[in-house]
Design a protein around this motif. Structure first.
Motif, short mmCIF file in Angstrom:
data_model
loop_
_atom_site.label_atom_id
_atom_site.label_comp_id
_atom_site.label_asym_id
_atom_site.label_seq_id
_atom_site.Cartn_x
_atom_site.Cartn_y
_atom_site.Cartn_z
N ASP A 1 9.94 -7.51 9.80
CA ASP A 1 9.80 -6.87 8.48
C ASP A 1 8.44 -6.20 8.41
OD1 ASP A 1 10.20 -6.09 5.89
OD2 ASP A 1 10.09 -8.09 5.01
N ILE A 2 8.40 -4.92 8.02
CA ILE A 2 7.15 -4.19 7.90
C ILE A 2 7.07 -3.53 6.54
CG2 ILE A 2 5.75 -2.27 8.77
CD1 ILE A 2 6.91 -2.73 11.53
N VAL A 3 5.92 -3.69 5.89
CA VAL A 3 5.60 -2.97 4.66
C VAL A 3 4.38 -2.11 4.94
CG1 VAL A 3 4.85 -3.16 2.26
CG2 VAL A 3 6.55 -4.76 3.15
N VAL A 4 4.49 -0.81 4.65
CA VAL A 4 3.38 0.13 4.84
C VAL A 4 2.86 0.54 3.47
CG1 VAL A 4 2.73 2.43 5.67
CG2 VAL A 4 4.28 1.01 7.03
N ASN A 5 1.53 0.48 3.32
CA ASN A 5 0.88 0.94 2.10
C ASN A 5 0.13 2.24 2.40
OD1 ASN A 5 -0.24 1.14 -0.46
ND2 ASN A 5 -1.89 -0.30 -0.04
N ASP A 6 0.61 3.34 1.84
CA ASP A 6 -0.08 4.63 1.96
C ASP A 6 -1.40 4.52 1.20
OD1 ASP A 6 -0.94 7.31 1.78
OD2 ASP A 6 1.13 8.05 1.79
N SER A 7 -2.52 4.63 1.92
CA SER A 7 -3.82 4.26 1.35
C SER A 7 -4.83 5.41 1.31
CB SER A 7 -4.41 3.08 2.13
OG SER A 7 -3.56 1.96 2.07
N HIS A 8 -4.37 6.65 1.44
CA HIS A 8 -5.30 7.78 1.44
C HIS A 8 -5.17 8.61 0.17
CE1 HIS A 8 -7.68 11.16 2.78
NE2 HIS A 8 -6.67 11.98 2.52
N TRP A 9 -6.32 8.93 -0.43
CA TRP A 9 -6.46 9.84 -1.56
C TRP A 9 -5.50 9.47 -2.69
CZ3 TRP A 9 -9.66 14.46 -0.42
CH2 TRP A 9 -9.99 15.19 -1.57
N ASN A 10 -4.51 10.34 -2.97
CA ASN A 10 -3.56 10.04 -4.05
C ASN A 10 -2.42 9.13 -3.56
OD1 ASN A 10 -2.02 11.73 -2.47
ND2 ASN A 10 -1.90 13.40 -3.97
N MET A 11 -2.50 8.75 -2.29
CA MET A 11 -1.57 7.79 -1.69
C MET A 11 -0.13 8.29 -1.70
SD MET A 11 -3.38 4.28 -3.01
CE MET A 11 -5.12 4.02 -2.63
N ARG A 12 0.01 9.61 -1.49
CA ARG A 12 1.32 10.25 -1.36
C ARG A 12 1.25 11.18 -0.14
NH1 ARG A 12 0.39 11.48 -6.81
NH2 ARG A 12 0.51 13.73 -6.35
N ASN A 13 1.09 10.59 1.03
CA ASN A 13 0.86 11.37 2.24
C ASN A 13 1.92 11.14 3.32
OD1 ASN A 13 -2.14 12.10 1.47
ND2 ASN A 13 -2.02 9.88 1.31
N ILE A 14 2.35 9.89 3.47
CA ILE A 14 3.27 9.52 4.55
C ILE A 14 4.68 10.04 4.24
CG2 ILE A 14 4.36 7.57 5.73
CD1 ILE A 14 1.76 6.02 5.25
N ILE A 15 5.30 10.61 5.26
CA ILE A 15 6.67 11.14 5.13
C ILE A 15 7.63 9.99 5.48
CG2 ILE A 15 8.27 12.93 5.90
CD1 ILE A 15 5.67 14.43 6.92
N HIS A 16 8.24 9.42 4.45
CA HIS A 16 8.99 8.18 4.63
C HIS A 16 10.16 8.35 5.59
CE1 HIS A 16 10.47 4.29 2.42
NE2 HIS A 16 10.28 4.12 3.71
#
Length: 340
Positions: A116-131
């Motif tokens: 099980d993996i949970v990823v927290n997008d942690s840069h700037w507005n935190m809307r960067n990773i393409i899910h």
């Protein structure tokens, strides 16, 4: 027909083992059968222990991993324009680079047996990773404001944490885009007198939940910083910084391969016999000293109840509980960042 000897399977009609079982041979027969029964019991016990060991191996492989992902430490990133979501033309490509490294980390973790993996997008507005470019079973925490910021979603159910794309603390030479939580308003961050990176601050937050940090990727000084307070951490250097805005970087493909292999080693190392990864923590009492880039920012930040102002640009806050210190740190950042 002749009565066969039960002890030796012979056909002698005059064998003393024939008859009603009261003979010496009968006693030998009884002894032999007891030995057979004992042997079968031992074998059954060994089989049972093997099954238990197998189950334990499965349990060790059934682990939950938390990933906090930043952008400045990603291979190929050297300029603030690349990391700024506000209309910068290079930003979409940077999101793809960041997503690629996070995806590689997830692939390596799954290959090592993480369930099980949970990823927290942690840069700037935190809307960067393409899910949709991550493995489908990965859950993504996206958006802000988050109460625990780069640590949102952490809880005691995780066996380990990993930091992807991290960078060195503010004030470090030869470190791409060095800063600590805010590149605009923060001049220096120290806890108990120690210069703090985001990695150190966040590792202590993970430690509050009993979660050890086992992996980090970034430039050479991000990795060196992590190794200075997390002995045994698996650190993957994806670029060599030369100043704040230039670096010799691995290709995206090589960086992803290195991250995938590195996190796989880290997870397998945690699962191995005698693994001793320990959560990081600061000694109590915990004293935060946050120095702002201007006295005006400190003026506003000093409004936080319980804070002190030992120097013109420095606000301090002390407490026995690290979560309280972290929340005070977040509040000071918001207050100090509210004015230029």
């Amino acid at each position: 027909m002749p009565l066969k000897c039960r002890a030796f399977n012979c056909a002698k009609s005059n064998c003393r083992s024939a008859g009603d079982g009261s003979t010496d041979a009968s006693r030998r027969w009884t002894s032999m059968m007891a030995t057979v029964v004992l042997t079968l019991r031992v074998r059954a016990a060994r089989t049972s222990r093997t099954e238990v060991r197998g189950a334990l191996r499965v349990n060790r492989l059934s682990m939950k991993l938390y990933i906090s992902a930043d952008m400045e430490g990603v291979a190929g990133i050297t300029a603030s324009e690349q990391t700024d979501p506000n209309g910068q033309p290079e930003y979409p490509q940077s999101c793809k680079l960041m997503t690629g490294e996070v995806a590689a980390a997830c692939q390596g973790a799954f290959a090592a047996g993480v369930s099980d993996i949970v990823v927290n997008d942690s840069h700037w507005n935190m809307r960067n990773i393409i899910h949709e470019e991550l493995p489908p079973q990965v859950r993504l925490i996206r958006g802000s404001l988050k109460p625990l910021s780069m640590n949102q979603g952490l809880d005691p159910s995780f066996q380990a944490a990993a930091f992807i794309g991290y960078h060195a603390p503010v004030g470090v030479a030869d470190a791409i885009l060095d800063h600590t939580y805010s590149g605009e308003s923060v001049y220096d961050v120290r806890i108990n007198g120690e210069l703090c990176s985001e990695a150190r601050i966040n590792a202590a937050m993970a430690g509050e939940f009993g979660v050890p940090v086992i992996f980090i990727s970034g430039d050479q000084n991000a990795c060196a910083d992590a190794k200075s307070f997390l002995p045994g951490i698996e650190a993957v250097e994806v670029k060599q910084a030369m100043g704040r805005y230039s670096a010799a970087s691995l290709s995206p493909q090589e960086a992803r391969a290195a991250i995938k292999n590195g996190i796989e080693r880290a997870v397998r190392g945690l699962q191995s016999e005698g693994a001793r990864a320990r959560p990081f923590s600061f000694k109590t009492p915990i004293r935060l000293e946050l120095t702002f880039s201007s006295t005006a920012r400190a003026d506003v930040a000093s409004l936080l109840p319980g804070s002190e102002r030992p120097q013109a640009r420095t606000i301090s806050f002390a407490h026995e509980d690290y979560t309280t210190v972290f929340k005070a740190f977040r509040a000071l950042l918001v207050l100090g960042g509210s004015i230029s």
